[in-house]
Each structure stands twice: as C-alpha cells, then as structure tokens.
Enzyme design. Structure first.
Site, PDB file in Angstrom:
ATOM      1  N   GLU A  86       0.786  -1.318  -0.162  1.00  0.00           N
ATOM      2  CA  GLU A  86       0.050  -0.023  -0.091  1.00  0.00           C
ATOM      3  C   GLU A  86       0.694   1.350  -0.016  1.00  0.00           C
ATOM      4  O   GLU A  86       0.632   2.280   0.760  1.00  0.00           O
ATOM      5  CB  GLU A  86      -0.828  -0.116   1.220  1.00  0.00           C
ATOM      6  CG  GLU A  86      -2.009  -1.157   1.228  1.00  0.00           C
ATOM      7  CD  GLU A  86      -2.856  -0.990   2.620  1.00  0.00           C
ATOM      8  OE1 GLU A  86      -2.913  -0.158   3.087  1.00  0.00           O
ATOM      9  OE2 GLU A  86      -3.881  -2.004   2.289  1.00  0.00           O
ATOM     10  N   GLU A 141      -5.092  -8.883   0.969  1.00  0.00           N
ATOM     11  CA  GLU A 141      -5.649  -8.434   2.149  1.00  0.00           C
ATOM     12  C   GLU A 141      -7.059  -8.323   2.085  1.00  0.00           C
ATOM     13  O   GLU A 141      -7.515  -7.434   0.984  1.00  0.00           O
ATOM     14  CB  GLU A 141      -5.146  -7.061   3.006  1.00  0.00           C
ATOM     15  CG  GLU A 141      -3.694  -7.423   3.512  1.00  0.00           C
ATOM     16  CD  GLU A 141      -3.148  -5.917   4.096  1.00  0.00           C
ATOM     17  OE1 GLU A 141      -4.258  -5.197   4.647  1.00  0.00           O
ATOM     18  OE2 GLU A 141      -1.751  -5.815   4.144  1.00  0.00           O
TER      19      GLU A 141
HETATM   20  C1  BG6 Z   1      -4.129  -2.255   5.930  1.00  0.00           C
HETATM   21  C2  BG6 Z   1      -2.657  -2.211   6.240  1.00  0.00           C
HETATM   22  O1  BG6 Z   1      -4.467  -1.202   5.031  1.00  0.00           O
HETATM   23  O2  BG6 Z   1      -5.214  -2.218   7.004  1.00  0.00           O
HETATM   24  C3  BG6 Z   1      -2.481  -2.999   7.700  1.00  0.00           C
HETATM   25  O3  BG6 Z   1      -1.926  -3.082   5.248  1.00  0.00           O
HETATM   26  C4  BG6 Z   1      -3.288  -2.677   8.677  1.00  0.00           C
HETATM   27  O4  BG6 Z   1      -1.068  -2.812   7.934  1.00  0.00           O
HETATM   28  C5  BG6 Z   1      -4.939  -2.789   8.248  1.00  0.00           C
HETATM   29  O5  BG6 Z   1      -3.112  -3.214   9.957  1.00  0.00           O
HETATM   30  C6  BG6 Z   1      -5.987  -2.559   9.282  1.00  0.00           C
HETATM   31  O6  BG6 Z   1      -5.919  -1.292   9.797  1.00  0.00           O
HETATM   32  P1  BG6 Z   1      -6.498  -0.854  10.967  1.00  0.00           P
HETATM   33  O7  BG6 Z   1      -6.375   0.556  11.055  1.00  0.00           O
HETATM   34  O8  BG6 Z   1      -8.171  -0.990  10.765  1.00  0.00           O
HETATM   35  O9  BG6 Z   1      -6.061  -1.660  12.130  1.00  0.00           O
END
Ligand code: BG6
Length: 458
Positions: free
Chosen positions: A165, A363
């Site tokens: 990202e 992800e």
């Molecule tokens: C993604 C990232 O965008 O979101 C991760 O690659 C991150 O590193 C994940 O932990 C979730 O984000 P959050 O802010 O909801 O914990």
C-alpha cells in the site's frame, strides 16, 4: 458450491512492525514507529506501541503451527529493513538473516509458501533522518536492501512484493498527518510518491539482474471509486479520485507510466517532482510480474459541493467530496462500508484494463473493536467474519469464472495484531491474542478457514 482451483493460494498477511516485537534487541535499528512511539506515545490508541506486539520474533514456531492449523498454504510477512540493516545500508545484521532464514525454513517445512514483502510503512529512522522517501539517495539504499534480501532468501522464496500500500505512506505521512513524519506538504507528497514508484522499479530491476526465478510484484490497496450518480460532474469527480487513489501506483507498476491526466493535474498545481529521464526509463522498463490487491471498502465519490479553500494546501479532495450512500452495509465495529461486489469490479478492471495480469487478494478482512464481547467458552464466535469472507469469495469467484487471472485469497490477518495508530483497537485475526499473557486461541473463523482451504471452497 463455490470451488476454487486446487493450487489456489489460501493464507493471510502480516507485517514486521505489527507482529515481530523485539523492537530493540539482536541488533535491530530503530524505525519511524519505534521512534515516534518513544517520543509521542499519546498519538497511539491506549498508548500501546510496537514494543512487543504479537511476539512473532520469539514465537514464530508456535505461530507457524497455528498457520498450519488454520489451513494456510501460503503466508505473507515483511522483512524489517531496520532489523536487516541497522544503519539503513552497509553492515548486515547476521541475527536478522538467521531469523528470516528460520522463518522461511519453518514455513517450507510446513508446506506453507512464503510471500515476502519488503516495505510495510516501516522506514528506518536513520533513513528518515536524511529525508526518507523525499531523498533520491534513500531510493538507492532501498534498492540495495531489496537486493540483499533476494541474494539471501531468493533460493527458497519465489513470491516477492516490493511494497505494501505505497499510497498510504504518501497520504498519511505527507498529506494527512497520520504517520511519521506527519508533514502536510503536497509537493513533498508527490516527490515521495514518485520516488516510491521508482524504488519499486529499481527493486524489480535488481531482482531480474540476479536472474530471480520467482515472481515479483507490488501490493496495492485498490478501492474502486463509485460515483454518486451518472451525471458528468460526479463521473469526473470519481475519475479523478481513481487517478489519485488507485492509478497513481497501478499504472506505473503494471504499464510503466503515470496517467497523463494525473500528470496534468500535478502540473496545474505546480507540484511536479524532481525527476530524470533515465529514472523514468527505469520505471517504464521494470513493471511487475503480478499484483497483490488489498480490499476493505469502496470509495464513493461526488462532485464537490463547495469551492476549495484557496489558502489551504492542495489535497486530491480539491476535486471531489466523499459520499455516504444511503442504505450502505456497514461494519458497525469499525465504521467501514462493506461492499462485497468491489472484489468483482477489481477483478474485471484488472482483466480488461491491465492485460489480465496475474493477481491475488493480499488483504481482506473485518476489524472489530471490543471483540471480547463475542467470546463464548473461551472462543471468539466470529460468524460475522465468516459471512464477510464468504460474501467476498462469492464475488471473487464470479470474477475468476469470467476470466480474471486471480490466484489466491489472503486475509488480514492471521493473529490479532498491532496496527499503527490504532494499536490493538480493531481485531482482525483468525486467531485471538490475549495481550495480558500472549495466549493464542483459534477463533471460529480460523476453524472455518481451515475447512475452506482444505475443500478449496464452501
Ligand atoms: C491495511 C494495512 O491497510 O489495514 C495493515 O496494510 C493494517 O497494515 C490494516 O493493519 C488494518 O488497519 P486498522 O487501522 O483497521 O487496524
């Protein structure tokens, strides 16, 4: 039944700073997160920093067993630049080499294919001190770091990613004040974005020069942009949002050049970065073999309703407003919209506009605040997460049926982990983590994920 191919990748992703812990031992240098927490811990949810996190550095063997028990046939983790090269370049930390070798070997012994990512928001502090991504020299240091990783681990690792990202460190670090160095400086943001695209290409160049026999790509958070309506103003707003949010990295990474319309906007606002023709050639000649796509939520866009403040620094939102669609489905525990069809739209976009390049979901996940309220007899009953995965997989499957070249589905994440400013607020894991004693317990979704992976569908 929704059925994927036998060799479909099922797994999850993690990152060094979010899981390793051991932030200041065995020769690791400080990164921006260690430094920022040390100096301004109040910025982090409940004052919890990246000190111990989920202790992957210490407990990787136990965690890899849990990966197996939750059905992983693949796993993405990142190499910490500041652990491998405490000074950002030069002397290699042999303990880091040992650690990553052990992780790779343990994964392979368990028949779990490693996917390695080289940068997940974690700039070494010594590199930040000389300007971080604003400095062209740091781009070279990153490329050398990448080369060292290929040389030491490339015999066993056949799937690489240069960045996770990259738009996030541009936006959060240089426009919005969410990540260190929390500058609000559009000119610096463009320079950082351009240097990151160049760093991606240089790492790919190094990989190919070493005759790497695997594949190298980049992980992008592609949030499809949906206009509020079909009127020409909303469509234009959505087109521009897409240029900034998605195509700024997607086009150079896959096609080798930046979108002309984006360059025009950047010029109009006098934000052109310093660049050289030879660096632009490196970008055009070194595109990715495959793509990783992180997808959480869509981006809904409308034409701006007010004039931008002429005295405010430039933001992409100069051209658009965000739009809250009435009736949208929401994850109430995180506040993000859930729009499962987004993965299908991504699949078709890649098929039709990006040469149907090979890709996978790297992800996708559902963060839940206060997840302990779903604890029954010691196990988190996260049926909402199983539904979330199923509904996304249905749309992904449809995209594949229609010819999109998607090879896998990785969730965020294997174990509840520490997350940047949110620390442990939002839990995403297939395995829960009791922070008081580091006890790990597989959630209901973790059991379900194993079944999914074994049956290759549901
Ligand atoms: C993604 C990232 O965008 O979101 C991760 O690659 C991150 O590193 C994940 O932990 C979730 O984000 P959050 O802010 O909801 O914990």
């Amino acid at each position: 039944m929704i059925k994927f191919k036998d060799n479909f990748y099922f797994g999850s992703a993690s990152s060094a700073t979010q899981s390793e812990g051991a932030w200041n031992i065995d020769g690791k240098g400080q990164n921006i997160w260690d430094y920022w927490f040390e100096t301004e811990s109040f910025r982090f949810h409940n004052n919890i920093g990246p000190y111990e996190t989920s202790t992957f550095y210490k407990n990787y063997k136990e965690d890899i067993k849990l990966l197996k028990e939750t059905g992983h046939n693949s796993f993405r983790f990142s190499i910490s630049w500041s652990r491998l090269l405490p000074n950002g370049f030069g002397e290699i930390n042999s303990k880091a080499i040992d650690f990553y070798n052990n992780v790779i070997d343990e994964l392979l012994a368990n028949k779990i294919e490693p996917f390695i990512n080289l940068f997940h928001f974690d700039m070494p502090m010594c590199m930040q001190n000389i300007g971080g991504w604003e400095n062209r020299e740091v781009v070279n240091h990153y490329a050398s770091f990448a080369k060292i990783c290929f040389e030491h681990f490339g015999d066993r690792v056949k799937r690489w990613f240069t960045f996770n990202e990259p738009i996030v460190h541009v936006e959060c670090g240089y426009l919005l004040g969410y990540h260190y160095p929390y500058k609000v400086d559009p000119k610096a943001a463009v320079q950082v974005g351009y240097h990151t695209a160049l760093a991606n290409a240089l790492a790919i160049k190094n990989y190919r020069e070493l005759n790497g026999d695997g594949k190298i790509g980049i992980v992008l958070n592609l949030s499809p942009c949906y206009p509020r309506s079909e009127n020409k103003w909303d469509l234009k707003a959505s087109f521009i949002a897409d240029l900034f949010a998605n195509r700024s990295f997607l086009d150079p990474a896959v096609k080798g050049y930046f979108p002309t319309e984006l360059i025009e906007i950047i010029k109009e606002h006098d934000l052109m970065p310093e660049y050289t023709e030879s660096d632009l050639n490196i970008i055009s000649e070194n595109t990715v073999d495959y793509l990783g796509v992180n997808y959480y939520q869509p981006r809904r866009v409308a034409a701006r309703a007010s004039l931008p403040n002429p005295e405010a620094p430039f933001m992409p939102e100069y051209y658009y407003d965000y739009y809250i669609m009435p009736g949208r489905k929401i994850n109430p525990h995180r506040g993000w919209e859930i729009f499962e069809k987004g993965v299908y739209d991504i699949a078709i976009n890649i098929r039709d506009n990006y040469g149907n390049i090979e890709w996978l979901i790297t992800e996708n996940g559902m963060g839940v605040e206060g997840e302990e309220k779903f604890l029954v007899d010691g196990i988190i009953q996260d049926d909402y997460r199983i539904d979330f995965y199923k509904n996304h997989l249905k749309w992904l499957h449809k995209g594949i049926e229609e010819g999109s070249n998607c090879i896998g589905y990785h969730v965020w994440t294997f174990i509840d982990n520490w997350s940047w400013l949110n620390s442990y607020k939002n839990r995403y894991g297939l395995v829960s983590l009791d922070l008081s004693n580091q006890k790990r317990t597989i959630k209901k979704s973790g059991r379900w994920f194993k079944e999914l992976s074994e049956k290759k569908g549901f």
